[in-house]
Design an enzyme around this catalytic site. Structure first.
Site, short mmCIF file in Angstrom:
data_model
loop_
_atom_site.label_atom_id
_atom_site.label_comp_id
_atom_site.label_asym_id
_atom_site.label_seq_id
_atom_site.Cartn_x
_atom_site.Cartn_y
_atom_site.Cartn_z
N HIS A 168 0.81 -1.23 0.00
CA HIS A 168 0.00 0.00 0.00
C HIS A 168 0.84 1.27 0.00
CE1 HIS A 168 -4.10 -1.72 0.86
NE2 HIS A 168 -3.32 -2.77 1.06
N ASP A 381 3.38 9.66 -0.65
CA ASP A 381 2.23 8.84 -0.26
C ASP A 381 2.01 7.77 -1.30
OD1 ASP A 381 -0.02 8.08 1.20
OD2 ASP A 381 -0.67 10.15 1.48
P1 ADP Z 1 -3.21 6.59 4.96
O1 ADP Z 1 -3.50 5.28 4.34
O2 ADP Z 1 -1.76 6.92 5.02
O3 ADP Z 1 -3.85 6.77 6.28
P2 ADP Z 1 -5.11 7.70 3.04
O4 ADP Z 1 -5.40 9.10 2.67
O5 ADP Z 1 -4.96 6.78 1.89
O6 ADP Z 1 -3.84 7.71 3.99
O7 ADP Z 1 -6.29 7.13 3.92
C1 ADP Z 1 -6.71 7.77 5.09
C2 ADP Z 1 -8.10 7.28 5.42
O8 ADP Z 1 -8.39 7.71 6.75
C3 ADP Z 1 -9.15 7.88 4.51
O9 ADP Z 1 -10.10 6.90 4.16
C4 ADP Z 1 -9.77 8.99 5.36
O10 ADP Z 1 -11.13 9.18 5.11
C5 ADP Z 1 -9.60 8.46 6.76
N1 ADP Z 1 -9.45 9.59 7.71
C6 ADP Z 1 -8.55 10.56 7.69
N2 ADP Z 1 -8.73 11.43 8.69
C7 ADP Z 1 -9.81 11.00 9.36
C8 ADP Z 1 -10.52 11.46 10.51
N3 ADP Z 1 -10.16 12.54 11.22
N4 ADP Z 1 -11.59 10.74 10.91
C9 ADP Z 1 -11.96 9.64 10.24
N5 ADP Z 1 -11.33 9.17 9.17
C10 ADP Z 1 -10.27 9.83 8.73
C1 G6P Z 2 -1.39 3.31 6.25
C2 G6P Z 2 -0.76 1.94 6.07
C3 G6P Z 2 -1.63 0.87 6.71
C4 G6P Z 2 -1.92 1.23 8.17
C5 G6P Z 2 -2.52 2.64 8.25
C6 G6P Z 2 -2.78 3.09 9.68
O1 G6P Z 2 -2.59 3.31 5.58
O2 G6P Z 2 -0.58 1.67 4.69
O3 G6P Z 2 -1.00 -0.38 6.67
O4 G6P Z 2 -2.81 0.31 8.75
O5 G6P Z 2 -1.63 3.55 7.64
O6 G6P Z 2 -1.63 2.96 10.46
P1 G6P Z 2 -1.56 2.00 11.75
O7 G6P Z 2 -0.14 2.01 12.14
O8 G6P Z 2 -2.47 2.64 12.74
O9 G6P Z 2 -2.07 0.65 11.36
#
Ligand code: ADP
Ligand code: G6P
Length: 487
Positions: A168, A381
């Site tokens: 991912h 990212d």
């Molecule tokens: P990562 O995988 O690094 O967390 P992404 O942008 O791909 O980054 O995914 C983040 C996910 O977390 C998204 O689906 C987003 O809607 C969710 N998210 C981000 N901030 C919040 C928040 N404050 N409350 C709920 N969901 C959140």
């Molecule tokens: C990114 C990573 C995931 C991970 C998520 C939240 O989306 O690709 O593998 O689960 O961040 O991080 P955490 O450490 O809370 O699982």
């Protein structure tokens, strides 16, 4: 997906977290892009999901709670981690080495030599849980950097199933990957999977270049249409780029609901400014939150006419708070918000509204809908689903996306978004100015382009493409095995 009978998903975490708050145990949804994407494709599919319930509560309490929290057709198989495993496998090797290194931030790595052994041990532990429950499943689909050694362990255990892996996060270039003391072992272990999926062509290319640099004498590489095939002394591996996405229809439909529409209107009323900018991120130094706040400060400095007219809403969901670098980041963000607000607040207008908590889906959609411009400016990212969610929620087509060139999402959305370098603070400030003066026609045209693309390449298309690659791999390797036998 439809041709599959039963699927096994394996990821470090389950999609829910069991928390022990003051002695009482409760279940909350987990955060992050992996969970958002997977939970939306599994709804109608019989699945077993193996992962850590994110808890230090009593095992018996956790087992009962996560069974009750299981999503439709999906049974959770918990893997419990000891405090040492948590410290050295999850916080340590996964999040103090692989996470920063793979996001090109090698100066943030802590290459503590004792992490590697525990990383291996925990991969073996997950492998044992997989083996115990894999009977009757079509194949095993592993997710993300925490479990890059699991195929090697499963082969030792003679699992006899197709093993697929989706990465991912970004895959770094050879010069950065070279810094990893265990680089060759990690690559060899990845080649024990049958199918490897990456987010973008850039990540796939980097992986191929790393194999050429570090395992040149052990692997032959050839292109086969859209995928790359690797041949080692005893096996074939298929690798491809499969950009992940969201359930576009679900986000769009829910964004039009009465509840979300009302919530968005009331948020907008409270903002008391002509323009609303939005940032939504997990607390993470890869997301470029301080850089974004500084770019916003620069904008207010350079364009005083925008003061009292533009507000930035920055929402941060807590994440990995036990790691010192994340605690420092939280403090830095809070310091910056306080300092910028202290400097510019006037006549009841506050430049930055800062929210530090998890929002539910409707609240999140209401924030997307209420905003004019989304600032998605990570330093690096894998994909970034927030960019796609913002577009899905803008059913009116009236909204502007500013996206970092270093997010996987920029590849797909660059025709409609304003693409920036997040380290170039003036560039980001200029992009915000530009977004605010776009004509309505320009905004509509750009947003329509992005929405069309996300609607087409949605999360089910992603899952379908990946599963097709797995099916083709299985057919092709069976055929080449048959040829070898008949010769
Ligand atoms: P990562 O995988 O690094 O967390 P992404 O942008 O791909 O980054 O995914 C983040 C996910 O977390 C998204 O689906 C987003 O809607 C969710 N998210 C981000 N901030 C919040 C928040 N404050 N409350 C709920 N969901 C959140
Ligand atoms: C990114 C990573 C995931 C991970 C998520 C939240 O989306 O690709 O593998 O689960 O961040 O991080 P955490 O450490 O809370 O699982």
């Amino acid at each position: 997906m439809s041709a599959l009978k039963k699927l096994m998903i394996v990821s470090n975490r389950l999609p829910c977290v069991v928390e022990n708050v003051g002695g009482s145990v409760r279940v909350e949804p987990a955060s992050g892009g992996l969970i958002t994407a997977l939970t939306s494709v599994l709804k109608n599919k019989e699945t077993l999901w193996v992962g850590w319930p994110g808890s230090d509560a009593e095992e018996q309490d956790v087992r009962a709670l996560i069974q009750a929290a299981s999503i439709e057709n999906c049974r959770f198989i918990p893997v419990f981690l000891s405090s040492v495993e948590l410290a050295k496998f999850y916080y340590g090797f996964s999040n103090e080495i692989l996470w920063p290194l793979f996001h090109d931030l090698q100066s943030r790595c802590n290459f503590d030599p004792c992490y590697w052994g525990i990383y291996k041990r925990v991969n073996k532990k997950y492998a044992a849980a997989v083996l115990e429950h894999a009977e009757g499943t079509d194949y095993v689909w592993v997710h993300d950097y925490h479990l890059m050694l699991i195929a090697e362990e499963l082969r030792e255990m003679e699992i006899g199933k197709t093993l697929a892996y989706f990465h991912h996060i970004p895959f770094p270039s050879p010069d950065i990957f070279a810094k990893l003391p265990w680089r060759s072992e990690l690559l060899r272990a990845m080649l024990r999977f049958d199918v490897l999926g990456f987010q973008t062509g850039r990540d796939l290319r980097n992986f191929v270049l790393c194999l050429r640099r570090f395992l040149a004498s052990e692997v032959r590489t050839r292109r086969n249409g859209r995928v790359v095939m690797f041949e080692t002394s005893d096996r074939q591996v298929t690798a491809g780029a499969f950009p992940i996405s969201i359930d576009f229809q679900e986000f769009s439909t829910r964004a039009c609901s009465e509840e979300v529409t009302q919530m968005a209107a009331s948020l907008r009323e409270n903002i008391k400014a002509d323009h609303c900018l939005l940032g939504v991120d997990r607390l993470d130094y890869t997301k470029g939150i301080p850089e974004r706040l500084r770019a916003f400060e620069l904008l207010l400095e350079q364009s005083p006419e925008l003061q009292c007219r533009v507000t930035l809403v920055q929402i941060v969901v807590p994440s990995r708070e036990d790691i010192p670098k994340y605690q420092e980041l939280k403090q830095e963000v809070e310091r910056l918000v306080t300092s910028i607000n202290g400097r510019f607040t006037k006549n009841g207008w506050v430049p930055i509204q800062y929210v530090y908590r998890r929002l539910n889906r409707d609240e999140l959609l209401a924030h997307y809908k209420a905003a004019d411009v989304a600032l998605v400016t990570p330093l690096k990212d894998g994909m970034n689903l927030v960019a796609k969610e913002f577009c899905a929620a803008h059913t009116s087509n009236d909204g502007v996306l500013i996206v970092s060139e270093f997010a996987g999402a920029a590849q797909q959305l660059k025709a409609g978004a304003l693409v920036v370098n997040p380290n170039d603070l003036s560039g980001v400030a200029n992009a915000i100015r530009q977004a605010l003066v776009f004509t309505r026609a320009e905004r509509l045209c750009r947003m329509r382009t992005m929405r069309r693309s996300i609607a087409k390449d949605n999360v089910s298309a992603w899952a379908e493409a990946f599963c097709t690659a797995v099916r083709l791999h299985t057919v092709e390797t069976d055929e080449s095995l048959a040829c070898a036998v008949s010769v």
